[in-house]
Design an enzyme around this catalytic site. Sequence first.
Site, mmCIF file in Angstrom:
data_model
loop_
_atom_site.group_PDB
_atom_site.id
_atom_site.type_symbol
_atom_site.label_atom_id
_atom_site.label_comp_id
_atom_site.label_asym_id
_atom_site.label_seq_id
_atom_site.Cartn_x
_atom_site.Cartn_y
_atom_site.Cartn_z
ATOM 1 C CE1 TYR A 20 91.699 -96.365 35.919
ATOM 2 C CE2 TYR A 20 90.939 -96.585 33.669
ATOM 3 C CZ TYR A 20 90.967 -95.885 34.851
ATOM 4 O OH TYR A 20 90.254 -94.726 34.954
ATOM 5 N N PRO A 26 79.719 -91.998 35.601
ATOM 6 C CG PRO A 26 79.497 -92.581 33.352
ATOM 7 C CD PRO A 26 80.469 -92.627 34.498
#
Length: 281
Positions: free
Chosen positions: A64, A210
């Site tokens: 990241y 999610p």
Amino acid sequence: MATSTKNLTYRLGGQLEINRLGYGAMQLTGTGVFGEVADRENAKKVLQAAVAGGVNFIDTAEAYGPKLNETLIADALHPYQKGVVIATKGGFQRPGPNKWVPDGRPEFIRENIEGSLQRLKVDTIDLWQLHRFDPKVPVEETLAPVADAVKAGKIRYVGLSEVDVAQIERAQKVLPIVSVQNLYNLGNRQWEEVLDYTTQHNLAFIPWFPLASGPDTLAEKISKIAEKYNATTAQIALAWLLQRADNILLIPGTKSIQHLEENLKAADIELTEEEFEQLSR
């Protein structure tokens, strides 16, 4: 089948007690998960607000930024509050924005681990996850430096990401695996078999995306239930995941403190069995 949400904590590896509603830091980067986040001070405040709100499980990765997200977490949170678990990952080259190239060479994995330790300012990584299997390198070779790091006390627990059951079992022959992080949400349940496997074998299951990166796509299906609970569609999507299995650890990400606080309130919602089944269809 739904499980009760009364137990909102989970013991990772049977030992580290963490709150099941955590935080995923991937969005705290530049466009395409590349480069520095646009507003670094705000990003630090979001991380600090997460911990202040009870989050003690934060998920990041060497990829990241790359590297910049881990540094940001250390800048915002180090020295870490007691009980805060930082999970990271390794095994991806990042040649540019939105470009992800698996690299399972042992020397690259070793470099990832050592770099993560330095950037996160820790002596031991609580949970290190292999970001992807590299089809060009046998996973036994990829995981050899990880096993060495575990023996040396540099890694406490090891997890995998985006794997099937056969890959989990293959990795487990090299070293113990405590978690699996696969794409899974109310709208995308392609890894149902893997989730069931982790539940049966006492492994944590960490769904990435999610909220399907925007639960509004599910709004029609869940709007009535959301209205009943005076909740957002995101909160209902997270509540459903918490009830789906008690080994699910959630890591919704956001750059907004308001959205962070909304996500954390999902833990207060307990769907009825009928509502759970209705959303599961």
